[in-house]
Design a protein around this motif. Structure first.
Motif, short mmCIF file in Angstrom:
data_model
loop_
_atom_site.label_atom_id
_atom_site.label_comp_id
_atom_site.label_asym_id
_atom_site.label_seq_id
_atom_site.Cartn_x
_atom_site.Cartn_y
_atom_site.Cartn_z
N SER A 219 23.03 49.35 22.30
CA SER A 219 23.26 50.04 21.02
C SER A 219 22.09 49.93 20.24
CB SER A 219 24.48 49.58 20.39
OG SER A 219 24.35 47.97 20.03
N ARG A 220 21.86 50.52 18.98
CA ARG A 220 20.78 50.33 18.12
C ARG A 220 21.16 50.70 16.84
NH1 ARG A 220 16.56 54.97 20.19
NH2 ARG A 220 15.84 54.56 18.19
N ASP A 221 20.44 49.96 16.06
CA ASP A 221 20.37 50.45 14.45
C ASP A 221 19.17 50.85 13.84
OD1 ASP A 221 20.78 50.08 11.60
OD2 ASP A 221 22.54 48.61 11.92
N ASN A 222 19.35 52.10 13.65
CA ASN A 222 17.89 52.67 13.41
C ASN A 222 17.47 52.14 11.77
OD1 ASN A 222 17.52 54.03 15.68
ND2 ASN A 222 18.72 55.92 15.06
N ALA A 223 18.40 51.80 11.27
CA ALA A 223 18.24 51.57 9.77
C ALA A 223 17.74 50.06 9.71
CB ALA A 223 19.43 51.56 8.93
N LYS A 224 18.13 49.23 10.65
CA LYS A 224 17.68 47.88 10.56
C LYS A 224 16.61 47.70 11.84
CE LYS A 224 22.01 46.05 9.21
NZ LYS A 224 23.35 45.20 9.60
N ASN A 225 16.05 48.66 12.45
CA ASN A 225 15.04 48.28 13.48
C ASN A 225 15.53 47.34 14.51
OD1 ASN A 225 13.61 50.35 12.09
ND2 ASN A 225 12.25 48.68 11.18
N THR A 226 16.70 47.49 14.90
CA THR A 226 17.03 46.63 16.24
C THR A 226 17.81 47.34 17.40
OG1 THR A 226 19.40 46.50 15.17
CG2 THR A 226 17.83 44.80 14.51
N VAL A 227 17.78 46.78 18.38
CA VAL A 227 18.48 47.16 19.62
C VAL A 227 18.95 45.97 20.39
CG1 VAL A 227 16.25 47.13 21.05
CG2 VAL A 227 18.16 48.74 21.81
N SER A 228 20.28 46.34 20.60
CA SER A 228 21.31 45.17 21.43
C SER A 228 21.62 45.64 22.71
CB SER A 228 22.36 45.29 20.34
OG SER A 228 21.82 44.59 19.16
N LEU A 229 22.12 44.57 23.54
CA LEU A 229 22.41 44.71 24.94
C LEU A 229 23.80 43.88 24.94
CD1 LEU A 229 22.23 46.45 27.60
CD2 LEU A 229 20.91 44.48 28.14
N GLN A 230 24.72 44.56 24.87
CA GLN A 230 26.13 43.67 25.37
C GLN A 230 26.36 43.60 26.60
OE1 GLN A 230 28.32 41.86 22.98
NE2 GLN A 230 29.14 41.35 24.94
N MET A 231 26.30 42.50 27.14
CA MET A 231 26.48 42.24 28.79
C MET A 231 27.76 41.62 29.03
SD MET A 231 22.69 41.18 29.53
CE MET A 231 22.94 39.62 28.71
N GLN B 145 28.59 31.60 32.78
CA GLN B 145 29.28 31.59 34.12
C GLN B 145 29.32 32.87 34.60
OE1 GLN B 145 32.79 28.97 33.86
NE2 GLN B 145 31.47 27.32 34.56
N ALA B 146 29.51 33.18 36.01
CA ALA B 146 29.92 34.47 36.29
C ALA B 146 31.14 34.79 35.99
CB ALA B 146 30.23 34.63 37.97
N GLY B 147 31.16 36.09 35.39
CA GLY B 147 32.38 36.81 34.53
C GLY B 147 32.35 36.64 32.91
N GLY B 148 31.21 35.87 32.54
CA GLY B 148 31.18 35.79 30.97
C GLY B 148 30.45 36.86 30.27
N SER B 149 30.14 36.67 29.19
CA SER B 149 29.43 37.77 28.34
C SER B 149 28.13 37.06 27.58
CB SER B 149 30.29 38.30 27.50
OG SER B 149 31.54 39.00 28.22
N LEU B 150 27.10 38.10 27.41
CA LEU B 150 26.17 37.73 26.44
C LEU B 150 25.71 38.84 25.71
CD1 LEU B 150 23.76 35.27 28.59
CD2 LEU B 150 25.13 34.43 26.60
N ARG B 151 25.07 38.74 24.45
CA ARG B 151 24.76 39.72 23.69
C ARG B 151 23.22 39.57 23.46
NH1 ARG B 151 26.87 43.94 20.82
NH2 ARG B 151 25.66 44.78 18.91
N GLY C 139 10.71 38.69 25.78
CA GLY C 139 11.58 38.26 27.08
C GLY C 139 12.30 36.95 26.56
N THR C 140 13.68 37.21 27.14
CA THR C 140 14.59 36.25 26.73
C THR C 140 15.32 35.95 28.26
OG1 THR C 140 16.50 35.23 25.81
CG2 THR C 140 16.34 37.77 26.10
N LEU C 141 15.43 34.76 28.47
CA LEU C 141 16.04 34.29 30.07
C LEU C 141 17.51 34.41 29.90
CD1 LEU C 141 15.62 33.61 32.90
CD2 LEU C 141 15.67 30.98 32.06
N VAL C 142 18.08 35.10 30.90
CA VAL C 142 19.51 35.17 31.18
C VAL C 142 19.96 34.48 32.44
CG1 VAL C 142 21.61 36.45 31.45
CG2 VAL C 142 19.84 37.09 29.71
#
Length: 118
Positions: A69-81, A12-18, A111-114
């Protein structure tokens, strides 16, 4: 090399996803890692990007709401929304410049749908 994005969904509007993106394969390091999105009928646009040295860039429309954010050791990148809006509805793609002994190229996740409901 494969990038696997996850974490999308309905909120819902106002919510969060990562969102998270994990890379696998013959990888030594990454250059720029980022997130793009594409809404129906629109072109793909940059949402956020992060250099290996830590510099972050954001689209004006998400600044102060999204954090990359990213974790170079784990080869990951994240997006906190946070504080999501219906206008944030789109398919989100992760992207990375990949290196082993040389630059391998830019790679995209699937791709991942939001979906943000009002």
């Amino acid at each position: 090399v494969q990038l696997q994005a996850s974490g999308g969904g309905l909120v819902q509007a106002g919510g969060s996803l990562r969102l998270s993106c994990a890379a696998s394969g013959s990888i030594r390091s990454f250059g720029v890692m980022g997130w793009y999105r594409q809404a129906p009928g629109k072109e793909r646009e940059l949402v956020a990007a992060m250099l290996a040295i830590g510099t972050r860039n954001y689209a004006d429309s998400v600044r102060d709401r999204f954090t990359i954010s990213r974790d170079n050791a784990k080869n990951t990148v994240s997006l906190q929304m946070n504080s999501l809006k219906p206008a944030d509805t789109a398919v989100y793609y992760c992207n990375a410049d990949v290196y082993n002994s040389r630059w391998l190229g830019k790679y995209w996740g699937q791709g991942t749908l939001v979906t943000v409901s009002s």
